[in-house]
Structures are given as C-alpha cells and as structure tokens.
Design a protein around this motif. Structure first.
Motif, mmCIF file in Angstrom:
data_model
loop_
_atom_site.group_PDB
_atom_site.id
_atom_site.type_symbol
_atom_site.label_atom_id
_atom_site.label_comp_id
_atom_site.label_asym_id
_atom_site.label_seq_id
_atom_site.Cartn_x
_atom_site.Cartn_y
_atom_site.Cartn_z
ATOM 1 N N THR A 136 0.835 -1.210 0.000
ATOM 2 C CA THR A 136 0.000 0.000 0.000
ATOM 3 C C THR A 136 0.858 1.244 0.000
ATOM 4 O OG1 THR A 136 -1.716 -1.206 1.214
ATOM 5 C CG2 THR A 136 -1.845 1.196 1.219
ATOM 6 N N ASP A 164 -6.792 -2.334 -3.157
ATOM 7 C CA ASP A 164 -6.064 -3.008 -2.083
ATOM 8 C C ASP A 164 -6.861 -4.228 -1.647
ATOM 9 O OD1 ASP A 164 -4.075 -3.478 -0.328
ATOM 10 O OD2 ASP A 164 -4.461 -1.765 0.982
ATOM 11 N N GLU A 165 -6.146 -5.271 -1.223
ATOM 12 C CA GLU A 165 -6.797 -6.546 -0.907
ATOM 13 C C GLU A 165 -7.672 -6.987 -2.079
ATOM 14 O OE1 GLU A 165 -5.800 -8.066 1.621
ATOM 15 O OE2 GLU A 165 -4.889 -6.461 2.775
ATOM 16 N N PRO A 202 -11.194 2.325 -3.838
ATOM 17 C CA PRO A 202 -12.424 1.847 -3.208
ATOM 18 C C PRO A 202 -12.150 0.707 -2.229
ATOM 19 C CG PRO A 202 -12.274 1.031 -5.454
ATOM 20 C CD PRO A 202 -11.138 2.000 -5.280
ATOM 21 N N HIS A 203 -13.045 0.579 -1.247
ATOM 22 C CA HIS A 203 -12.924 -0.497 -0.267
ATOM 23 C C HIS A 203 -13.231 -1.835 -0.940
ATOM 24 C CE1 HIS A 203 -13.975 -2.859 3.410
ATOM 25 N NE2 HIS A 203 -12.986 -2.140 3.913
ATOM 26 N N HIS A 204 -12.671 -2.907 -0.381
ATOM 27 C CA HIS A 204 -12.857 -4.207 -1.031
ATOM 28 C C HIS A 204 -14.291 -4.714 -0.952
ATOM 29 C CE1 HIS A 204 -12.966 -6.241 2.881
ATOM 30 N NE2 HIS A 204 -11.899 -5.558 3.231
ATOM 31 N N SER A 205 -15.133 -4.075 -0.160
ATOM 32 C CA SER A 205 -16.544 -4.456 -0.122
ATOM 33 C C SER A 205 -17.373 -3.723 -1.176
ATOM 34 C CB SER A 205 -17.127 -4.167 1.269
ATOM 35 O OG SER A 205 -17.061 -2.773 1.556
ATOM 36 N N ALA A 206 -16.734 -2.918 -2.026
ATOM 37 C CA ALA A 206 -17.457 -2.145 -3.040
ATOM 38 C C ALA A 206 -18.189 -3.079 -4.005
ATOM 39 C CB ALA A 206 -16.489 -1.242 -3.805
#
Length: 509
Positions: free
Chosen positions: A229, A306-307, A273-277
């Motif tokens: 990151t 990320d992730e 964006p977050h990985h839950s997007a």
C-alpha cells in the motif's frame, strides 16, 4: 409576446446536450405544465418556479402556460432546468426580453424565495454550451469558480432570480440575498507522499517507475507489512502532471460526482475503493441519473484495489472492458451514459487468506484448497491484462533500521518518468499513441519497431511453450520498450526482454 425560448443543458454521463426550453401562453384555464420527458424532480419545477417568481416580484400571467423541453425524446433530470424554465415563462408573459434569453444558456435550481442554488455537473454543462457556440452562460454563484474553468465563454454568476431578470430587462428590485454555497463534498487535501520514505524495496521502486513511465497495469503480491500500500499510494506522485485537457476531464467527472471544483488539479487522481465495493460502486450508474463510479473517477490517474482478492469476482471482471477500451458505459432502459476511464490499474493482494504462505519464518494456517481458491480470485483474463506482476517481500530489520531513507525521491523519479514518456512520444509521433502501453501489438511485432529475432527469442520460446498468451507477449514487449526509454537506449535488448518477462510472470528472484 406569447411564445419565448431559451436554453438549458441535459447531462448524460459527461456528455452535455443543449435543450431548447420553449414557453407558450394560451387564453385558457390557468395551468402550468412541463412536457418533454421530464423526471419527477424536474416535474416539481412547476411549484418552485411559480413561488420563486412571485417572491421575486415577477408574477406569472394567470393563463395556461406550457413549457416544452426539446428534443422531447432526450431524458431530462434534475433541478438545473429551473432557471431556464423561469426565464422562458417570464419572457412569454412579456416581463423580460425574449431576444436576450434566446442567446443565453441558463443553469440553476430555484429556491422558493427566489435564490439560485448550485447544482452538480456545471463544468461539463458549460463545456457543452461552449462547444455549441454559445457566448453567455448564467450559473449559480455557488458554481462560479467551477464554471470559469471553461475558456472562451462569458460566465455570469447570479444569486437570485431577480438578478437574472434584471440582466434581461426586467424592472424589479434586486434583493440582497445570502449566496447559497455548493453542497458538494470538499476534496480532501491529501499530503504529498514521497518515494524516499520507501526503505529496502529497490526492485519494487524500479518496477513502480516502469509502470509510471509506460502507463502499465501492475499487481503487487506479498505478505502484510511488506509495503504494498505504501508503494501504491506513491504512484500518482511520480506520474507526469496532467495537461489542461486531461485536468478538465478529471474536474468534469469530479463535478458530476458532487465534489467541489474550484481549480484544476494537475496531479493524477488516486481512487481506492474499499474491497466491499459493489459492481455498481465501481462501474457507476443509477436508476434515473448516471453517476460516475470508481472506474470513471480514476480517469487520468490510478485505480488502486487493495486486498484485491477480497473483491467480488463479478466486480473484478467488470474492469476488463474499460481496461481495453479506456471508457465505461452505463446502460439503462431510457439512456446510455458514457464516461472516460483511461486509468492505470494497481492491484495489491496477500499470498493467502492469512498472509503467511511462502513467508520465511512464518507459519501458514490456511488449507491448500483455501490457498488455491484465494489465488484464483483474480480471473485469468484479468491477470492477462496486467503488465507487471511483482512479488514484494518484507524488509529485514537490519535494512529497516540501518537505512535513513530510499535513494530515489518523488521529484527525481518524476523527472525520469517524464523523460521516458517524452522518448516514447517522440518514437510514436507519427501514430495516435503516446504511451508504450497504448501501442497495439501489431505495431511492435510487425511494424518498423520490430525487434531482431535474437532479442525476441526468450519471448518466442515462452509463447511456444504456452507460458504466455499473444496478449501477454505484446505486453512484455511494451514493458521492455519502457525499460529502454528509462535506460535512454534506442531499443530494448535481451536484458530488457528478460527483465520484462520476469516482471510479467511474477517469479521471485
């Protein structure tokens, strides 16, 4: 005069379409109707316009008033048509001059007290008006700084309906009103991260320079704490600054997203964006209006996932089409919105769910099937579109404590990247491409820049053995050319081909 017309702008994605706002009065039962495929919020403009005109001292005639938005087949949404509807209605009743409003584009939402409220998407709307040949655009005062970014058009900012009416010849008093500021979300001023903060990752830093210089997509894989990151967030800083046209496109997308736009930012954007997007969060969309998603907001910059293995498979595969075409299209029953999406994809992932698989001195507790399933979350077609697949290892304690900082700063890296970009642009000057990542494979394999057979031999063997697809073959060639540009040599040799092949296959050294 019983008929008058002015202009407004309907937005479909980043494309603006000029809409003719026609108002007609007839001697029938008093009524106020809007036709021309308006949505619900636009249909509610009847009451907003009526109350705003009354409170501004500009009463509408008590006759049947019909407002037509042409072309009628184009979907129209939002309250940005309020000002144009009010001007056409007042001109039809003779309160203001019809000739003046016919040459002006009006953008803005009306409050019941007559104030003009800011609306999103003013920048692409003013762009559309300028392209259509209009010289004057009236916008809310809260959108003034954004609208003035468009060259070649006179922007008038107004705070109230009465103020606009006076410009068009009305005889009313202009009240002192508080300016309604834009409700858009201000853009956070992120600190500029320097590449010299990265310690003990010389190979990763060099790979990052290659990605920035050629516009290549990149995958960083390694255990937690290896600095993936940290490296990714420093990529936009070493990329060349955006030119004016690119900066305006980025600002237009930010405007459509509801962000504040006061000046052009030449630094490439970073969207993470977050990985839950969800798929919709990445692609964008909406049932009535099309809002840009993370893919479009990363235009001109970096989309950092990320992730990456934690994202849904469907969301990841949604990246494949924009990676090839440089645009994203949102299809709905009534419209199709197109957003530019020319970005660099940067992925980061762990080797397994616990993150310790293959890490020296650590124990992996994941079962073999879980490791295999985790590694295949990135589909083969998506991996095939990644140019650089680099494994990043944790930095040893002796190096972390012994080194004061990295050898390369962001400023030094940007100079090298810019010089490499200029070499590539000069080489491809007779073509429409300027970056190595954009050049078609046929130009590299069959054109004037074809490499000698001895230089290509490692690549040819990998292709024959099935270790590379033809798309992967072309991507290795592009990375090799970028390495040659960074090294300031005329064309890549066997060494550059070997290094590019190593980065492509993600093999540890």
């Amino acid at each position: 005069m019983s008929t008058a017309r002015t202009w407004a702008v309907a937005l479909t994605g980043v494309d603006g379409h000029l809409v003719e706002v026609e108002a007609d009065l007839s001697n029938q039962t008093p009524e106020f109707r809007i036709i021309g495929l308006p949505d619900k919020s636009l249909g509610e403009a009847v009451q907003r316009v009526h109350n705003a005109c009354k409170n501004a001292g500009l009463d509408l005639p008590r006759r049947r008033l019909t407002v037509n938005l042409s072309p009628a087949s184009l979907p129209k949404h939002g309250a940005g048509f309020d000002l144009g509807i009010a001007m056409a209605a007042l001109a039809a009743g003779g309160a203001i001059g019809s000739r003046s409003i016919a040459a002006t584009v009006h953008i803005g939402e009306l409050g019941l007290d007559g104030r003009i409220r800011p609306v999103p998407g003013v920048l692409p709307a003013v762009f559309a008006a300028a392209r259509a040949g209009f010289d004057t655009v009236i916008v809310p005062r809260g959108n003034e700084s954004e609208a003035r970014l468009v060259p070649g058009v006179e922007v008038r900012a107004a705070g109230s309906l009465a103020e606009v009416a006076v410009w068009h010849g009305a005889d009313v008093e202009v009240p002192d009103v508080d300016v309604v500021e834009s409700a858009s979300v201000p853009v956070a001023d992120h600190p500029r991260l320097d590449l010299c903060d990265v310690v003990g990752q010389g190979e990763a830093v060099e790979a990052l320079l290659v990605a920035a210089a050629g516009g290549h997509h990149m995958l960083l894989s390694g255990p937690p704490g290896a600095g993936k990151t940290m490296l990714a967030r420093r990529l936009p800083g070493i990329m060349p600054l955006l030119d004016e046209q690119e900066a305006l496109e980025v600002a237009s997308i930010r405007s459509l997203s509801g962000e504040a736009v006061a000046a052009l930012d030449r630094v490439p954007p970073l969207e993470a964006p977050h990985h839950s997007a969800s798929v919709a969060a990445l692609v964008g969309g909406g049932s009535r209006t099309a809002r840009p998603g993370a893919i479009a907001r990363a235009h001109g910059g970096v989309l950092f996932l990320d992730e990456a293995a934690e994202f849904s498979r469907v969301a990841l595969d949604a990246l494949r089409q924009p990676l090839e075409s440089g645009a994203i299209e949102v299809h709905r029953a009534g419209f199709t919105a197109r957003f530019p999406a020319k970005f660099q994809l940067l992925l980061a992932m762990n080797p397994c769910p616990c993150g310790n698989y293959g890490v020296r001195g650590s124990e992996c507790i994941c079962p073999p099937m879980s490791i295999r399933r985790y590694s295949t979350r990135l589909s083969g077609p998506l991996r095939d579109r990644v140019d650089i697949d680099l494994q990043v290892s944790r930095v040893a304690a002796s190096r972390a404590m012994g080194e004061a900082g990295g050898e390369t700063t962001t400023a030094q890296a940007r100079v090298r990247v810019q010089a490499a970009r200029e070499r590539a642009a000069h080489r491809w000057r007779s073509s429409p491409w300027r970056r190595n990542a954009d050049v078609p494979g046929t130009w590299l394999r069959q054109g004037t820049q074809r490499l000698p057979a001895a230089t290509r031999s490692p690549l040819d063997r990998a292709l024959e053995r099935g270790l590379l697809t033809l798309r992967g073959y072309d991507r290795v060639l592009r990375v090799a050319w970028t390495m040659a540009d960074l090294a300031e040599i005329e064309q890549p040799g066997v060494e550059e081909i070997g290094r590019a092949l190593h980065l492509r296959r993600g093999l540890p050294r």
